[in-house]
Motif scaffolding. Structure first.
Motif, PDB file in Angstrom:
ATOM      1  N   LEU A 137       8.850   9.689  44.468  1.00 27.23           N
ATOM      2  CA  LEU A 137       8.873   8.713  43.388  1.00 27.23           C
ATOM      3  C   LEU A 137       9.934   7.695  43.746  1.00 27.23           C
ATOM      4  O   LEU A 137      11.085   8.064  44.025  1.00 27.23           O
ATOM      5  CB  LEU A 137       9.249   9.377  42.074  1.00 27.23           C
ATOM      6  N   ILE A 138       9.567   6.432  43.724  1.00 23.84           N
ATOM      7  CA  ILE A 138      10.470   5.407  44.230  1.00 23.84           C
ATOM      8  C   ILE A 138      10.518   4.233  43.256  1.00 23.84           C
ATOM      9  O   ILE A 138       9.477   3.733  42.811  1.00 23.84           O
ATOM     10  CB  ILE A 138      10.007   4.954  45.629  1.00 23.84           C
ATOM     11  N   ALA A 139      11.726   3.809  42.935  1.00 22.04           N
ATOM     12  CA  ALA A 139      11.890   2.672  42.031  1.00 22.04           C
ATOM     13  C   ALA A 139      11.855   1.365  42.820  1.00 22.04           C
ATOM     14  O   ALA A 139      11.742   1.373  44.039  1.00 22.04           O
ATOM     15  CB  ALA A 139      13.209   2.807  41.278  1.00 22.04           C
ATOM     16  N   ASP A 140      11.986   0.245  42.117  1.00 24.22           N
ATOM     17  CA  ASP A 140      12.001  -1.059  42.777  1.00 24.22           C
ATOM     18  C   ASP A 140      13.328  -1.292  43.493  1.00 24.22           C
ATOM     19  O   ASP A 140      14.309  -0.602  43.254  1.00 24.22           O
ATOM     20  CB  ASP A 140      11.794  -2.160  41.744  1.00 24.22           C
ATOM     21  N   GLY A 141      13.334  -2.282  44.362  1.00 24.79           N
ATOM     22  CA  GLY A 141      14.577  -2.724  44.979  1.00 24.79           C
ATOM     23  C   GLY A 141      15.067  -1.870  46.134  1.00 24.79           C
ATOM     24  O   GLY A 141      16.160  -2.078  46.644  1.00 24.79           O
ATOM     25  N   CYS A 142      14.246  -0.885  46.570  1.00 25.64           N
ATOM     26  CA  CYS A 142      14.677  -0.036  47.688  1.00 25.64           C
ATOM     27  C   CYS A 142      14.223  -0.641  49.012  1.00 25.64           C
ATOM     28  O   CYS A 142      13.294  -1.441  49.064  1.00 25.64           O
ATOM     29  CB  CYS A 142      14.068   1.358  47.574  1.00 25.64           C
ATOM     30  N   THR A 143      14.889  -0.236  50.093  1.00 22.59           N
ATOM     31  CA  THR A 143      14.429  -0.561  51.430  1.00 22.59           C
ATOM     32  C   THR A 143      14.315   0.750  52.201  1.00 22.59           C
ATOM     33  O   THR A 143      15.301   1.473  52.330  1.00 22.59           O
ATOM     34  CB  THR A 143      15.423  -1.486  52.147  1.00 22.59           C
ATOM     35  N   ARG A 198      16.791   2.743  41.811  1.00 28.26           N
ATOM     36  CA  ARG A 198      16.692   1.340  42.203  1.00 28.26           C
ATOM     37  C   ARG A 198      17.739   0.967  43.257  1.00 28.26           C
ATOM     38  O   ARG A 198      18.887   1.390  43.176  1.00 28.26           O
ATOM     39  CB  ARG A 198      16.840   0.449  40.970  1.00 28.26           C
ATOM     40  N   GLY A 199      17.313   0.209  44.223  1.00 24.54           N
ATOM     41  CA  GLY A 199      18.243  -0.354  45.199  1.00 24.54           C
ATOM     42  C   GLY A 199      18.738   0.603  46.270  1.00 24.54           C
ATOM     43  O   GLY A 199      19.717   0.319  46.945  1.00 24.54           O
ATOM     44  N   TYR A 203      16.103 -10.422  48.332  1.00 29.88           N
ATOM     45  CA  TYR A 203      17.116  -9.410  48.024  1.00 29.88           C
ATOM     46  C   TYR A 203      18.527  -9.973  47.924  1.00 29.88           C
ATOM     47  O   TYR A 203      19.485  -9.232  47.854  1.00 29.88           O
ATOM     48  CB  TYR A 203      17.069  -8.295  49.078  1.00 29.88           C
ATOM     49  N   ASP A 204      18.669 -11.297  47.957  1.00 25.69           N
ATOM     50  CA  ASP A 204      19.977 -11.923  47.905  1.00 25.69           C
ATOM     51  C   ASP A 204      20.577 -11.762  46.504  1.00 25.69           C
ATOM     52  O   ASP A 204      20.068 -12.317  45.533  1.00 25.69           O
ATOM     53  CB  ASP A 204      19.822 -13.419  48.249  1.00 25.69           C
ATOM     54  N   LYS A 205      21.661 -10.990  46.420  1.00 26.72           N
ATOM     55  CA  LYS A 205      22.228 -10.707  45.091  1.00 26.72           C
ATOM     56  C   LYS A 205      22.873 -11.942  44.476  1.00 26.72           C
ATOM     57  O   LYS A 205      23.136 -11.981  43.279  1.00 26.72           O
ATOM     58  CB  LYS A 205      23.239  -9.569  45.179  1.00 26.72           C
ATOM     59  N   ASN A 206      23.194 -12.942  45.304  1.00 26.21           N
ATOM     60  CA  ASN A 206      23.810 -14.155  44.779  1.00 26.21           C
ATOM     61  C   ASN A 206      22.778 -15.180  44.314  1.00 26.21           C
ATOM     62  O   ASN A 206      23.137 -16.227  43.789  1.00 26.21           O
ATOM     63  CB  ASN A 206      24.712 -14.794  45.831  1.00 26.21           C
TER      64      ASN A 206
END
Lengths: 376, 405
Positions: free
Chosen positions: A298-304, A316-317, B270-273
């Motif tokens: 299960l994977i949230a958004d914003g991951c690499t 996330r992330g 993905y740029d947080k700024n």
């Protein structure tokens, strides 16, 4: 709905001290992108409750950050909406570390209970993971003309109960005859309280005033046990999916069940028009590189994901480095796993960094826990 | 009481985007989905808030329902303000009759009353069909520094492509001396990005004059800009470098989505700024099953993947069944790809079902992209050729033709 909601954010924290050292039970992360309070809040919002008060005693910064104005639950309102009620401390008064029970918490917010125009109050803790229509509970409460109705589930408790669990005895009509907090003598199948309770508003106001006057501290012991003959206390048995967290091991197992048990997952997330709502973080979508190998996760958004991920829950992330192999792990928001790391049965708190080449392993019965902001 | 604002933004979002075919049959172009969880308009709106501009009028006209609903009160972009914020401006009925927006300049003209309420010094004009990240505050600084009447943001394009754009010929200081719309023999490679800053008072004068000119087509590029140049106004080209893509065609929309993929994506979300904000639906996390294969792709919450996904962009809530294959494609929200279906070089719009064994599009050298419209059910076993555009009418035609394997 003719009810307001009261949520107790801190109760049960001693069950999972690792995760609640820096946060309330309500703000413990669960299921990729949620906090435990999201389930309780969403149940209330999806059942039409628009006035919700969250009672908290300490460690509540993460809770306040999560809830914000309440807009993600449609609770940023001019009338009603969500209110966080921290302890009521006064100048020149010694604060003794706060309330430890529901009744003490309610006494702490007595002033806020004076003006409720709804006839009922639904009280819930944050340790329950479920997707329930609370309207069914309220209808049952009204139909039976009850003073208090506690939601329960039949459970075989031979496997042990959490330290804070309450079991309830009721007669055939559903009327409560006995309540016991984590009784060591109990065996076999019992009604276990799910810590979701309806109470008539007037009665609640009376109880709180009486408790202040007499120094009562426990709703079950000092109120319900004393008055169970005269008052109509009832149970409402819930048959659907419900999970509660009694320890870190239990937290790990319940999280993994989200992956392995499709029925559990869809009972939480697959119900039409009853979504589990949470704080919007505006992450970009998750990116899988050419080197990614992912299964059963299960994977949230914003991951690499640039490595191998199996049986994992990624919040996330999260970043998984090239060549890393991550199995049976729960990685909280913004965890960074370096290149060629091997991890099995690890729970990492927010913002942890596992540098290149590390090997970390726990066991399903004893997951390895890494605290917030740590770097290995 | 309206607070004075230094700069008011007017975002032109009324375009039909007819070159996106079925994708814009029921949606305005700015509301077309892009990049796994966004809509095109998220980019200019996020640029505004990231540039500190908090007063934005969005001019809508064509199929505005989805767009209006999406913008709502502007909350996802922090544009739900008591003073300023985002405001949707549809055409309206006035004392002297009702008019549709007949051109970009006319659309702004009809909303001069909106601009006047904030008494701005500058007006920034944007369009809702480009994917890019840009600091408009830096452009405004440039405009002030040059003491310009009008500043136009320009991008260096290859000489071979310059004839597709409006080209600004400027001197070494950036002062524009000539403007050519899609020149056959371009003299420079500075292409207009359709981003203009005007001094508010001057803009108002020109819009009123243009409105009274019966021969004008009421367009910024065709009328207002050339007229200002003729009048010797001080006009400057603001050089922008970075990713910028007009996603007005199927090919460019597909390409821009593909630019998000790979180990070093051309466009970084993905740029947080410089975050790109969007309105999100409450979906559970994405689930990746036992036999799933995912490579070089991007996907959002609510996806359930049991099949193979390669080099593709999947929006929220997409389901890919066991044995299904998605390659080099863009699959929009809530679409289901059933068992054994194959989707390649395609864009599939939202809430469509590709039934078992259907084959959509095919790998091809010319990058011909098949497009399947929204809320369609492509029956089991049907084959849709590379580059085919399928809407409801086309689908029934195909069904009658018995094009089912």
């Amino acid at each position: 709905m003719n009810a307001i909601g009261i949520i107790f954010a801190n109760l049960h924290e001693r069950n999972i001290p690792e995760l609640t050292r820096i946060r309330t039970v309500g703000s413990v992360p669960f299921g990729c992108r949620y906090r435990l309070i999201d389930f309780t809040l969403s149940n209330m919002v999806n059942s039409g409750i628009t006035d919700i008060r969250v009672v908290t005693q300490y460690n509540y910064q993460s809770l306040m950050d999560h809830i914000g104005s309440g807009k993600d639950w449609d609770l940023a309102r001019r009338s009603g909406g969500i209110k966080i009620l921290p302890p009521n401390m006064r100048y020149n008064q010694n604060y003794m570390g706060g309330a430890h029970s529901r009744l003490e918490s309610l006494m702490g917010i007595a002033a806020s209970l004076n003006h409720i125009k709804e006839d009922y109050v639904i009280m819930a803790d944050c340790d329950g993971i479920c997707n329930i229509d609370l309207d069914d509970l309220l209808r049952d409460h009204i139909a039976n003309n009850a003073d208090i109705t506690m939601m329960t589930k039949r459970l075989n408790i031979n496997g042990g109960l959490s330290e804070t669990a309450t079991i309830i005895e009721a007669d055939e009509s559903g009327r409560i005859t006995d309540l016991a907090m984590n009784p060591k003598y109990a065996e076999g199948e019992h009604d276990v309280a799910l810590n979701i309770t309806v109470i008539n508003t007037k009665y609640l106001q009376n109880i709180v005033q009486e408790a202040i006057a007499h120094g009562f501290t426990s709703l079950t012991r000092d109120i319900m046990m004393r008055n169970k003959e005269e008052r109509n206390y009832r149970i409402y048995r819930y048959e659907g999916a419900f999970a509660t967290i009694s320890s870190l091991e239990d937290y790990f197992a319940t999280s993994m069940e989200l992956i392995t048990n499709t029925a559990f997952r869809s009972a939480l997330f697959g119900i039409d028009r009853r979504p589990v709502l949470t704080k919007v973080r505006n992450s970009a979508p998750t990116r899988y590189t050419d080197a990614s190998v992912v299964k059963n996760s299960l994977i949230a958004d914003g991951c690499t994901v640039d490595g191998t991920v199996e049986n994992c829950i990624l919040f996330r992330g999260v970043k998984i480095g090239r060549g890393a192999v991550v199995k049976n792990c729960i990685l909280y928001q913004d965890t960074v796993v370096g290149e060629n790391v091997f991890m099995n049965c690890v729970i990492s708190d927010k913002n942890t960094v596992i540098r290149d080449g590390n090997v970390l392993a726990g066991h399903p019965s004893k997951p390895y826990f890494i605290g917030k902001n740590q770097m290995l | 009481m309206f607070q004075k604002k230094e700069c008011v933004v007017m975002l032109l979002a009324g375009g039909q985007g007819s070159r996106l075919y079925t994708l814009t049959e029921s949606t305005a172009k700015p509301a077309v989905q892009f990049g796994g969880k966004y809509r095109i308009i998220d980019f200019p709106l996020s640029n505004c808030i990231n540039s500190g501009l908090d007063t934005v009028g969005v001019l809508t006209q064509y199929q505005p329902l989805v767009l209006n609903e999406y913008i709502g009160n502007g909350q996802p972009w922090d544009l739900d303000r008591s003073r300023g914020g985002v405001m949707v401006l549809p055409p309206y009925q006035g004392k002297n009759g009702a008019d549709w927006y007949s051109g970009t300049a006319n659309a702004i003209y009809q909303n001069l009353n909106f601009i006047d309420r904030y008494d701005p010094d500058y007006v920034l004009i944007l369009s809702g069909d480009h994917i890019y990240k840009m600091d408009y505050a830096a452009m405004l600084d440039y405009h002030k520094k040059m003491n310009a009447d009008c500043t136009i943001s320009v991008l260096e394009v290859p000489l071979s492509e310059a004839s597709r754009f409006g080209i600004m010929n400027a001197d070494e200081n950036g002062k524009i001396f000539e403007f050519e719309e899609k020149p056959k023999q371009p003299k420079s490679t500075k292409a207009s990005m359709g981003i203009y800053i005007f001094n508010a008072k001057l803009l108002k004068e020109y819009l009123i004059a243009d409105e009274n000119d019966p021969n004008s087509s009421k367009d910024f590029g065709k009328n207002i800009i050339p007229k200002m140049l003729d009048d010797g106004k001080s006009m400057y080209a603001y050089p922008f470098s970075g990713y910028w893509k007009d996603v007005g065609t199927i090919a460019s929309l597909w390409e821009a989505n593909m630019d998000l993929l790979g180990d070093k994506p051309e466009f970084d979300l993905y740029d947080k700024n410089w975050r790109i904000f969007s309105r999100t639906s409450a979906r559970p996390p994405q689930f990746v099953g036992e036999d799933a294969k995912i490579h070089g792709s991007m996907m959002s919450e609510g996806c359930e993947i049991y099949g193979c996904v390669e080099n593709s962009v999947l929006f929220d809530g997409v389901y890919v069944a066991p044995g299904a294959v998605v390659r080099d494609s863009v699959i929009m929200s809530g679409t289901r790809i059933e068992a054994g279906a194959r989707v390649e070089y395609s864009i599939v719009d939202a809430d469509t079902v590709i039934c078992a064994g259907a084959v959509i599009g095919a790998k091809n050298e010319e990058d011909k992209i098949a497009v399947i419209g929204t809320k369609l059910t492509v029956p089991a076993g049907m084959t849709i050729a590379a580059g085919e555009m399928v809407n409801e009418a086309k689908l029934s035609e195909l069904k009658e033709g018995g094009n089912i394997a």
